[in-house]
Design a protein around this motif. Structure first.
Motif, PDB file in Angstrom:
ATOM      1  N   TYR A   1       4.132   1.641  -0.759  1.00 52.20           N
ATOM      2  CA  TYR A   1       4.900   1.724  -1.883  1.00 52.20           C
ATOM      3  C   TYR A   1       4.308   2.426  -3.142  1.00 52.20           C
ATOM      4  O   TYR A   1       4.783   3.325  -3.779  1.00 52.20           O
TER       5      TYR A   1
ATOM      6  N   GLU B   1       1.426   3.800  -3.210  1.00 46.65           N
ATOM      7  CA  GLU B   1       0.890   5.399  -2.527  1.00 46.65           C
ATOM      8  C   GLU B   1       2.096   6.504  -3.167  1.00 46.65           C
ATOM      9  O   GLU B   1       1.995   7.260  -3.310  1.00 46.65           O
TER      10      GLU B   1
ATOM     11  N   GLU C   1       0.675  -1.166   0.036  1.00 41.89           N
ATOM     12  CA  GLU C   1      -0.037  -0.245  -0.047  1.00 41.89           C
ATOM     13  C   GLU C   1       0.685   1.377   0.205  1.00 41.89           C
ATOM     14  O   GLU C   1       0.832   2.158  -0.516  1.00 41.89           O
TER      15      GLU C   1
ATOM     16  N   ARG D   1       2.433  12.251   6.853  1.00 43.77           N
ATOM     17  CA  ARG D   1       1.067  12.040   6.539  1.00 43.77           C
ATOM     18  C   ARG D   1       0.471  13.052   7.066  1.00 43.77           C
ATOM     19  O   ARG D   1       0.486  13.268   8.457  1.00 43.77           O
TER      20      ARG D   1
ATOM     21  N   TYR E   1      -2.551   0.125  -8.794  1.00 44.77           N
ATOM     22  CA  TYR E   1      -1.155   0.567  -9.254  1.00 44.77           C
ATOM     23  C   TYR E   1      -0.256  -0.298  -9.743  1.00 44.77           C
ATOM     24  O   TYR E   1       0.392  -0.320 -10.875  1.00 44.77           O
TER      25      TYR E   1
ATOM     26  N   TYR F   1       4.432  10.711  -5.943  1.00 42.07           N
ATOM     27  CA  TYR F   1       5.676  11.236  -6.678  1.00 42.07           C
ATOM     28  C   TYR F   1       5.228  11.518  -8.234  1.00 42.07           C
ATOM     29  O   TYR F   1       5.899  12.435  -8.608  1.00 42.07           O
TER      30      TYR F   1
ATOM     31  N   ASN G   1      10.884  -2.535  -4.422  1.00 42.10           N
ATOM     32  CA  ASN G   1      11.565  -2.084  -3.299  1.00 42.10           C
ATOM     33  C   ASN G   1      12.666  -2.830  -3.258  1.00 42.10           C
ATOM     34  O   ASN G   1      13.797  -2.141  -2.725  1.00 42.10           O
TER      35      ASN G   1
ATOM     36  N   VAL H   1      11.578   2.580   0.031  1.00 39.40           N
ATOM     37  CA  VAL H   1      10.584   3.215   0.879  1.00 39.40           C
ATOM     38  C   VAL H   1      10.839   2.468   2.309  1.00 39.40           C
ATOM     39  O   VAL H   1      10.706   1.295   2.384  1.00 39.40           O
TER      40      VAL H   1
ATOM     41  N   ASN I   1       2.685   6.854  -6.802  1.00 35.16           N
ATOM     42  CA  ASN I   1       1.472   7.745  -7.295  1.00 35.16           C
ATOM     43  C   ASN I   1       1.581   9.048  -6.785  1.00 35.16           C
ATOM     44  O   ASN I   1       1.728   9.807  -7.702  1.00 35.16           O
TER      45      ASN I   1
ATOM     46  N   ALA J   1      -3.004   0.412  -4.220  1.00 35.06           N
ATOM     47  CA  ALA J   1      -2.221  -0.674  -4.264  1.00 35.06           C
ATOM     48  C   ALA J   1      -2.119  -1.895  -5.361  1.00 35.06           C
ATOM     49  O   ALA J   1      -1.309  -1.973  -6.047  1.00 35.06           O
TER      50      ALA J   1
END
Lengths: 144, 144, 144
Positions: A13, A15, A11, A126, C13, A20, B18, A87, A18, C10
């Motif tokens: 990664y 997010e 989730e 966040r 994507y 960026y 990742n 991340v 998207n 997620a």
């Protein structure tokens, strides 16, 4: 609630990636307010070409307004391509994200050119559910 | 347990991306031990420039030690950018991952340069929960 | 059923990125039928170099057959690298996906070259569970 650690990473990664995408599309489109809103109010950005980091949305807006005007005057388009992102969520809720970043420059009627190869180290947070850049440090491969 | 097929792909895809970020950041930082640890103990790497694959962590470490020393001597930085990854889990638990790979080279004080355009075909496995490269075959677009 | 909004993003994507990997690997491998199948039957593709969009799988197949033959004749390989993707699901079930797209060209025995820097705006749909491109509009940075 999260299903498990891996789901969390997936989730997060997606997010981040998207985020960026949106963040850089706003930068390269020359939308200073939209772009500055992807930083925290006191967000800082240390580009390698300046002696001091740019701090706060007002200064980020002023900086992008100027660089977008310079590019428009030269008939140039820049694309910031963040690649190979890692991340790492930290215990305090912040996220460390490190990415290789290519800046591609294209002049009207010209060939695209790999202008700079950089590494971008972000601390993301966040706010009201949305990711924001709180701190960014960029280094250039040609100035080690 | 997995929630469903799509959740699986999302988890796996993000984990692979990742992992690749970390894997290449270790390579490009010239960290031979850290990088070799992202392969299995008997992992093999067939770069296009060598007649035989490099096999096993010891040989991977020796290879990176040498290439990192060469780059340092030349004042050059390389960045390996894996792009357009496809991830295909197989019935035996291994994962096939194919990526376009740009190698960007930047000399101190120079312009970055797209040095090589490659395709990287990996077989990834999971060991103690972590992804590792068991087999890598790289081909260069300029030598079809 | 979806676990929640973030899980949805997620999943989507990762699915879009894995789809794009396959989509472009088919294009660059010169597989006209495989590539055309990643569009809807009436899918349209507006490249910047043509006055009218290419519409429908038959025309997409014919177009790729020709461009693959041209590249083979010149001993050239192209790689389409979609980067910085943003994915926005819409209420009608379609998905808007915008990506920076580099086209890298490599001649046999030559250095790879960043040939074109583009922006690719897709409308994706789901057919029998699989993503397909229904509409693609590509713009070039050198022709603003």
């Amino acid at each position: 609630m999260a299903v498990g650690t891996e789901t969390n990473l997936a989730e997060l990664y997606s997010e981040v990636r998207n985020f960026y995408g949106r963040h850089m599309q706003l930068l390269d489109a020359g939308d200073p307010e939209g772009w500055a809103n992807t930083f925290t109010e006191d967000g800082s950005f240390a580009p390698p070409s300046l002696p001091e980091p740019v701090r706060g949305r007002e200064n980020l807006i002023a900086g992008l307004r100027k660089s977008a005007a310079d590019l428009a005057e030269n008939g140039e388009v820049h694309r910031h391509c963040m690649l190979m992102t890692t991340v790492t969520p930290r215990g305090d809720g912040t996220i460390v994200a490190t990415s290789y970043t290519q800046i591609i420059s294209t002049a009207r009627g010209g060939e695209p050119r790999l202008h700079l190869m950089c590494v971008c180290r972000d601390i993301l947070v966040r706010e009201d559910g949305e990711l924001k850049v709180r701190e960014r440090v960029v280094t250039r491969d040609d100035r080690p």
